[in-house]
Scaffold this active site. Structure first.
Site, short mmCIF file in Angstrom:
data_model
loop_
_atom_site.label_atom_id
_atom_site.label_comp_id
_atom_site.label_asym_id
_atom_site.label_seq_id
_atom_site.Cartn_x
_atom_site.Cartn_y
_atom_site.Cartn_z
N GLU A 107 0.84 -1.12 0.05
CA GLU A 107 0.17 0.02 -0.13
C GLU A 107 0.96 1.44 0.19
OE1 GLU A 107 -3.81 -1.77 2.24
OE2 GLU A 107 -2.45 -1.01 3.50
N CYS A 120 3.16 8.44 1.07
CA CYS A 120 4.06 7.54 1.92
C CYS A 120 4.07 6.29 1.30
CB CYS A 120 2.81 7.37 3.22
SG CYS A 120 3.70 6.05 4.52
N CYS A 127 6.75 -7.17 6.67
CA CYS A 127 7.75 -6.83 7.48
C CYS A 127 8.28 -7.70 8.37
CB CYS A 127 7.45 -5.38 8.33
SG CYS A 127 9.06 -4.61 9.16
N CYS A 131 6.94 -5.32 15.12
CA CYS A 131 6.72 -4.50 16.23
C CYS A 131 5.46 -4.75 16.64
CB CYS A 131 6.78 -2.82 15.80
SG CYS A 131 8.39 -2.53 15.20
N CYS A 134 2.17 -2.71 15.48
CA CYS A 134 2.13 -2.31 14.16
C CYS A 134 1.21 -3.46 13.20
CB CYS A 134 3.31 -2.18 13.33
SG CYS A 134 3.34 -2.12 11.67
N CYS A 345 -0.96 5.76 10.57
CA CYS A 345 0.27 5.32 10.99
C CYS A 345 0.08 3.85 11.77
CB CYS A 345 1.00 6.23 11.90
SG CYS A 345 2.62 5.76 12.36
FE1 SF4 Z 1 7.90 -3.32 10.40
FE2 SF4 Z 1 5.67 -1.85 11.43
FE3 SF4 Z 1 7.93 -2.09 12.96
FE4 SF4 Z 1 7.67 -0.50 10.80
S1 SF4 Z 1 6.61 -0.65 12.53
S2 SF4 Z 1 9.47 -1.83 11.38
S3 SF4 Z 1 6.60 -1.83 9.16
S4 SF4 Z 1 6.77 -4.08 12.03
#
Ligand code: SF4
Length: 354
Positions: A107, A120, A127, A131, A134, A345
């Site tokens: 996206e 963005c 990923c 995190c 996220c 975000c």
């Molecule tokens: Fe990956 Fe999300 Fe952490 Fe960014 S915030 S590094 S996209 S897991």
């Protein structure tokens, strides 16, 4: 050509790569600059449009290469003007991934704001960093985007000609795909490419140190570091990457560079109620960043299903910002955009494909 031979996209190629392509096509070296001009300045949609190349060369090129532009497969519009675009990582005859099996789209989010139009962009499908807050991290990793896949997000949207700023804050950790990100940045800023000022581009990172050093040494773009807590144990609970790349080491690296003149350094700090929104955190953050030329962006959190994390209140965020400002740090509360289309975000998740 075989019916199903994969053609390589020219989009995203650097001048050095285009010189190799030109040599393969039997063209002189200067033809690479002509191809680059057609691709990045004239935004050609087909090799046939490169009419300064001999017809036979264009035919050879069309058999083995394509421009590689691919329109988004879906656009979701927010009430606030934000648009979330969904891109397939697999094209009809080319592929936007260097690794991974694909299976998930990426996206990009267009954010108009008075005289600024920001896109963005994503650097990976999913990923690896995991995190806890996220949505992309929850999806796991599905592949690195090629420079073509990154540049395509910028070129293939209707707002492309009027974009003023780019942020690499979409899906993925840009430092985890540093080679392709650096190639895309070269295309964006080189005189033979889009010739954008690096001051229009911000790349975010959780702080993979070796790759971050490459970004700092090889480009002049602005840098944004996701920090989210000044306390290592607490940060590790939110961002497992703290174990491998402690924030104190990331800050140690950043202290070697000049952020007062050529480029800007910012720290991203999502604020969660009862987790990292205490004034004790603000004081520890000020101590950690003391002497660095930087700003802090305080960010509201958009709750994810099944997550106990909740955003801090407006009053608490304001007090936190004021405390940082009193300590001499420039801190602002970032406006939230596109929440109604899951474009804010930490909310980007892509869509799964069979
Ligand atoms: Fe990956 Fe999300 Fe952490 Fe960014 S915030 S590094 S996209 S897991």
């Amino acid at each position: 050509m075989e019916q199903h031979e994969i053609r390589r996209p020219l989009l995203g190629m650097t001048l050095a790569e285009l010189e190799t392509v030109a040599a393969e096509a039997g063209l002189r070296k200067f033809a690479a600059k002509q191809i680059a001009r057609r691709l990045y300045v004239n935004r050609a949609r087909s090799i046939d449009e490169m009419t300064e190349l001999p017809k036979a060369s264009r035919e050879w090129l069309s058999e083995h290469y394509c421009v590689g532009l691919q329109a988004p497969v879906k656009a979701s519009r927010s009430a606030d003007g934000t648009v979330k675009y969904l891109f397939a990582t697999r094209g009809e005859d080319f592929d936007f991934l260097t690794s991974g099996k694909g299976g998930r789209d990426v996206e990009a989010v267009y954010i108009p704001d008075r005289d600024r139009e920001t896109l963005c962009v994503s650097s990976q499908a999913g990923c690896k960093m995991g995190c806890k807050f996220c949505m992309t991290g929850r999806q796991g990793f599905h592949g690195d985007l090629t420079a073509a896949g990154i540049i395509n997000q910028i070129f293939a949207i209707p707002e492309s000609p009027t974009l003023t700023n780019l942020v690499f804050m979409g899906m993925g950790e840009p430092m985890d795909n540093i080679d392709e990100v650096l190639k895309a940045l070269e295309v964006l800023t080189a005189p033979w490419g889009l010739a954008w000022s690096p001051k229009r581009i911000t790349v975010s990172s959780i702080g993979k140190i070796r790759e971050l050093r490459r970004l700092l040494d090889e480009t002049k773009v602005h840098v944004a570091i996701s920090i989210h807590s000044p306390y290592p144990a607490e940060r590790e609970g939110l961002m497992p990457v703290e174990r491998a790349y402690p924030i104190k080491d990331v800050i140690g690296l950043l202290r070697e560079y000049d952020f007062a003149h050529q480029r800007r350094l910012s720290f991203e700090y999502i604020m969660w109620r009862g987790v990292n929104d205490d004034l004790r955190h603000a004081d520890a953050l000020s101590r950690l960043l003391r002497g660095l030329d930087c700003r802090v962006n305080l960010i509201r959190y958009h709750s994810l299903p099944g997550s106990p994390l909740r955003t801090a209140s407006e009053a608490v965020m304001t007090a936190f910002r004021d405390r940082l400002n009193e300590a001499g740090l420039t801190a602002t509360i970032r406006a939230s955009r596109g929440e109604d289309i899951q474009a804010a975000c930490g909310m980007l998740a892509g869509e799964a494909r069979g």
